[in-house]
Design a protein around this motif. Sequence first.
Motif, PDB file in Angstrom:
ATOM      1  N   ALA A 213       0.814  -1.214   0.000  1.00  0.00           N
ATOM      2  CA  ALA A 213       0.000   0.000   0.000  1.00  0.00           C
ATOM      3  C   ALA A 213       0.849   1.267   0.000  1.00  0.00           C
ATOM      4  O   ALA A 213       0.399   2.318  -0.448  1.00  0.00           O
ATOM      5  N   SER A 214       2.070   1.174   0.509  1.00  0.00           N
ATOM      6  CA  SER A 214       2.914   2.364   0.624  1.00  0.00           C
ATOM      7  C   SER A 214       4.078   2.350  -0.364  1.00  0.00           C
ATOM      8  O   SER A 214       5.037   3.099  -0.203  1.00  0.00           O
ATOM      9  N   GLN A 215       3.999   1.503  -1.379  1.00  0.00           N
ATOM     10  CA  GLN A 215       5.088   1.379  -2.340  1.00  0.00           C
ATOM     11  C   GLN A 215       5.282   2.676  -3.124  1.00  0.00           C
ATOM     12  O   GLN A 215       4.325   3.309  -3.548  1.00  0.00           O
ATOM     13  N   THR A 216       6.534   3.080  -3.288  1.00  0.00           N
ATOM     14  CA  THR A 216       6.856   4.279  -4.051  1.00  0.00           C
ATOM     15  C   THR A 216       7.460   3.882  -5.403  1.00  0.00           C
ATOM     16  O   THR A 216       7.920   2.759  -5.590  1.00  0.00           O
ATOM     17  N   ASN A 217       7.468   4.821  -6.324  1.00  0.00           N
ATOM     18  CA  ASN A 217       7.985   4.563  -7.665  1.00  0.00           C
ATOM     19  C   ASN A 217       9.506   4.524  -7.652  1.00  0.00           C
ATOM     20  O   ASN A 217      10.152   5.488  -7.249  1.00  0.00           O
ATOM     21  N   ARG A 218      10.098   3.400  -8.093  1.00  0.00           N
ATOM     22  CA  ARG A 218      11.550   3.294  -8.176  1.00  0.00           C
ATOM     23  C   ARG A 218      12.012   3.141  -9.624  1.00  0.00           C
ATOM     24  O   ARG A 218      13.168   2.862  -9.883  1.00  0.00           O
ATOM     25  N   HIS A 219      11.117   3.303 -10.578  1.00  0.00           N
ATOM     26  CA  HIS A 219      11.478   3.107 -11.974  1.00  0.00           C
ATOM     27  C   HIS A 219      12.422   4.196 -12.456  1.00  0.00           C
ATOM     28  O   HIS A 219      12.290   5.361 -12.101  1.00  0.00           O
ATOM     29  N   LYS A 220      13.362   3.791 -13.287  1.00  0.00           N
ATOM     30  CA  LYS A 220      14.292   4.750 -13.871  1.00  0.00           C
ATOM     31  C   LYS A 220      13.591   5.545 -14.975  1.00  0.00           C
ATOM     32  O   LYS A 220      12.543   5.153 -15.475  1.00  0.00           O
ATOM     33  N   ALA A 221      14.224   6.657 -15.340  1.00  0.00           N
ATOM     34  CA  ALA A 221      13.581   7.583 -16.280  1.00  0.00           C
ATOM     35  C   ALA A 221      13.232   6.900 -17.601  1.00  0.00           C
ATOM     36  O   ALA A 221      12.134   7.081 -18.129  1.00  0.00           O
ATOM     37  N   TRP A 222      14.167   6.097 -18.147  1.00  0.00           N
ATOM     38  CA  TRP A 222      13.899   5.489 -19.446  1.00  0.00           C
ATOM     39  C   TRP A 222      12.741   4.501 -19.360  1.00  0.00           C
ATOM     40  O   TRP A 222      11.942   4.369 -20.295  1.00  0.00           O
ATOM     41  N   THR A 223      12.604   3.823 -18.202  1.00  0.00           N
ATOM     42  CA  THR A 223      11.500   2.881 -18.029  1.00  0.00           C
ATOM     43  C   THR A 223      10.164   3.613 -17.946  1.00  0.00           C
ATOM     44  O   THR A 223       9.167   3.166 -18.511  1.00  0.00           O
ATOM     45  N   ARG A 224      10.159   4.740 -17.258  1.00  0.00           N
ATOM     46  CA  ARG A 224       8.918   5.508 -17.137  1.00  0.00           C
ATOM     47  C   ARG A 224       8.435   6.004 -18.492  1.00  0.00           C
ATOM     48  O   ARG A 224       7.231   6.032 -18.761  1.00  0.00           O
ATOM     49  N   HIS A 225       9.371   6.385 -19.355  1.00  0.00           N
ATOM     50  CA  HIS A 225       8.963   6.885 -20.664  1.00  0.00           C
ATOM     51  C   HIS A 225       8.469   5.754 -21.563  1.00  0.00           C
ATOM     52  O   HIS A 225       7.574   5.973 -22.383  1.00  0.00           O
ATOM     53  N   VAL A 226       9.021   4.573 -21.409  1.00  0.00           N
ATOM     54  CA  VAL A 226       8.494   3.422 -22.151  1.00  0.00           C
ATOM     55  C   VAL A 226       7.098   3.082 -21.655  1.00  0.00           C
ATOM     56  O   VAL A 226       6.181   2.802 -22.442  1.00  0.00           O
ATOM     57  N   GLN A 227       6.902   3.124 -20.341  1.00  0.00           N
ATOM     58  CA  GLN A 227       5.602   2.782 -19.771  1.00  0.00           C
ATOM     59  C   GLN A 227       4.539   3.821 -20.092  1.00  0.00           C
ATOM     60  O   GLN A 227       3.342   3.531 -20.031  1.00  0.00           O
TER      61      GLN A 227
END
Length: 296
Positions: A213-227
């Motif tokens: 429930a308290s998980q924060t975003n740890r994705h790297k920038a390139w992954t976020r743009h793909v997603q």
Amino acid sequence: MNTDIHRLLDEAFRGVEMTPDAQDLKEEVRANLVARVAELEASGRSSTDAAEQAIAELGDVRELLGDADAATGGTARAPESAQALFLRHRVRPKTGFVVRVVVWSIAFVVGLTLATLGATGVLPLPIGPIIALLGVASTGVGLIVGDSLSQETTTNHPMPQNRASIYALASFLAMYGLGFGGLVALGALPMWAIVFAALGVIASIILFAFLAASQTNRHKAWTRHVQADTPPNRFEEEPETAARFGMYTAVIWTLTFAVIVVLVFTVGWWWAPLAFVVGFAAMLLLLARMMFAPKR
């Protein structure tokens, strides 16, 4: 407030034409960098080191903008595929991490094997050493989980050490609780010991639910743009739905293990797997209902 990150971000965007799209991207990157710097500072990094590492992880902002003028003399490159980006940003495991995982895996296998042989009477072990061996196996599982989550991956930044430690504790409690249940089922422990099994498993479920429930975003920038090009699922679109799912999960498994305890003390332990199957089926139905139900 860490002001270094804002200065370094301005330097990273130096020479970039600040179109509306570029400005929007800059503000999005700024928010992600501030969050990343906070994570690094929480793990013990100084403000300056945290800002410099966050900027280094960002890479070339021109790649995020699709502006390859500096590298191609004004000729725009075709956007890279997700697979090409994955290979270019690939992070290889550290040698020390691999060695630790092997050691802790051996501890898990040896501890669980000897505990099982002792509980079944193959080895003449008293109950004390059997419980200790179960603790060794559970510790191995917890250390593998915690250490794995604290490592940097190709797509994710490393999880803060404190949060990874909570995952390790939850894994330890789950393994130890299930192990106690197994010892009761094999007759190595009296029936009342099922209480310890239930407490361990329920505590692990509560911790896992809190972490989810308290998980924060740890994705790297390139992954976020793909997603960004991938349609979001319902949990991403509706955080309140994800929160309800976490709470319902905790309730279902708490009731399931309460029923298991009652069955063990009344009709016998052989009914416990049936209660577990029913709880698991309820979880699958809940997941299907909340993930794929029509939106209101």
